[in-house]
Design a protein around this motif. Sequence first.
Motif, PDB file in Angstrom:
ATOM      1  N   HIS A 223       0.843  -1.199   0.000  1.00  0.00           N
ATOM      2  CA  HIS A 223       0.000   0.000   0.000  1.00  0.00           C
ATOM      3  C   HIS A 223       0.876   1.246   0.000  1.00  0.00           C
ATOM      4  O   HIS A 223       2.074   1.199   0.263  1.00  0.00           O
ATOM      5  N   LYS A 227       1.338   4.335   7.538  1.00  0.00           N
ATOM      6  CA  LYS A 227       1.075   3.570   8.751  1.00  0.00           C
ATOM      7  C   LYS A 227       0.235   2.364   8.374  1.00  0.00           C
ATOM      8  O   LYS A 227      -0.352   2.322   7.282  1.00  0.00           O
ATOM      9  N   PRO A 228       0.148   1.345   9.236  1.00  0.00           N
ATOM     10  CA  PRO A 228      -0.613   0.141   8.892  1.00  0.00           C
ATOM     11  C   PRO A 228      -2.075   0.465   8.583  1.00  0.00           C
ATOM     12  O   PRO A 228      -2.679   1.343   9.199  1.00  0.00           O
ATOM     13  N   LEU A 229      -2.628  -0.256   7.623  1.00  0.00           N
ATOM     14  CA  LEU A 229      -4.029  -0.077   7.276  1.00  0.00           C
ATOM     15  C   LEU A 229      -4.916  -0.783   8.293  1.00  0.00           C
ATOM     16  O   LEU A 229      -4.619  -1.900   8.724  1.00  0.00           O
ATOM     17  N   PRO A 233      -4.018  -4.917   8.130  1.00  0.00           N
ATOM     18  CA  PRO A 233      -2.915  -4.507   9.008  1.00  0.00           C
ATOM     19  C   PRO A 233      -1.580  -5.182   8.723  1.00  0.00           C
ATOM     20  O   PRO A 233      -0.530  -4.635   9.068  1.00  0.00           O
ATOM     21  N   GLU A 234      -1.579  -6.347   8.096  1.00  0.00           N
ATOM     22  CA  GLU A 234      -0.334  -7.061   7.815  1.00  0.00           C
ATOM     23  C   GLU A 234       0.291  -6.661   6.486  1.00  0.00           C
ATOM     24  O   GLU A 234       1.409  -7.070   6.170  1.00  0.00           O
ATOM     25  N   PRO A 236       2.366  -4.765   3.841  1.00  0.00           N
ATOM     26  CA  PRO A 236       3.482  -3.816   3.931  1.00  0.00           C
ATOM     27  C   PRO A 236       3.234  -2.575   3.084  1.00  0.00           C
ATOM     28  O   PRO A 236       2.478  -2.602   2.106  1.00  0.00           O
ATOM     29  N   SER A 237       3.876  -1.492   3.457  1.00  0.00           N
ATOM     30  CA  SER A 237       3.813  -0.270   2.658  1.00  0.00           C
ATOM     31  C   SER A 237       4.975  -0.252   1.667  1.00  0.00           C
ATOM     32  O   SER A 237       5.998  -0.925   1.862  1.00  0.00           O
ATOM     33  N   GLN A 240       8.103   0.912   3.385  1.00  0.00           N
ATOM     34  CA  GLN A 240       8.817  -0.138   4.113  1.00  0.00           C
ATOM     35  C   GLN A 240       9.703  -0.960   3.183  1.00  0.00           C
ATOM     36  O   GLN A 240      10.724  -1.503   3.613  1.00  0.00           O
TER      37      GLN A 240
END
Length: 321
Positions: A223, A227-229, A233-234, A236-237, A240
């Motif tokens: 994404h 910050k985590p969605l 939530p798992e 990665p951006s 990162q």
Amino acid sequence: MRAIRFAAAAAALVGAFAAHAQPYPERPITMIVPFPPGGVADTVARPVAEALSRELKQPVLVENKGGAGGALGIGQAARAPADGYTLLLSLSSISILPEADRVLARKPQYQLAQFHPLARITADPTVLVVRSDAPWQTVEDFVADAKRKPGAYNYGSSGNYGTMHVPMEMFKNAAGFRMTHIPFTGAGPAVTALLGGQVDALATGPSSVLQHIKAGKLRALAHWGDKPLVTLPELPSLSQKGWKLQFAQWSGVFVPAGTPEAVQRQLREALRKVAADAGVQQTVLRAGSPIEYLDAPAFASYWQQDAKLMTEAVQKIGRLE
């Protein structure tokens, strides 16, 4: 007789004033969504419109007006009477399209100054998705394969310079790979094309693909957030993974410039209640977009900064043939 005529004239004036001063709203309101059904804007607009109808005691009717990456519907809203009976629920593409027209040496279909922002509803980083049967398990796999086969793969979008096109172009430039861009009339048709195998990838808001990810039909690789969605939530951006990119596909409600201040205040208060409504929050979150509400002053500042970044991104993409 003169007294009677005077009284009658006075009564007529009072009646005319009373008719003119009918409390807002006295009839149904149209909410223009400048994309076809099924995309991010539509999934946000429908629960918001339903709740807004309850708050305003008048129907708020969603009108999907897709085409030209959102420009047709936004242009229609810009030309609407500034009386509070036409709202626009747009994505961040509202900031992009006028500059895209200038890059293409065309007259913009609207200007940002033709709108007053009322409220931001959501602000989602876009996600990179592919079909679940695609060979790429990670974003690194995706980039490496695209570099090995320049131009062999394609990606869909909601239209040239739209909120699905710009982030992918940013990613291509940063990571140094080539893909063919296939524009559609909105996120819904683009997602359908991905599911059907007509395109290989998409960058889109989570709400238009989350159900397909959960159903195992699509795979999210990364994404564009910082910050985590909440919904993934798992995931990665891109930051990162070494590509310092950010792009948010936000949604907001606007009215044509010149809409009376009293009407704007009433709409803002109603939207504040809508954004705080637990049912709306749950519905939008289930679709993949947590509420990220901003009232008009904060939203106006956010919009100004975002528009500057999007203008620079479009200028970097340049003219598309």
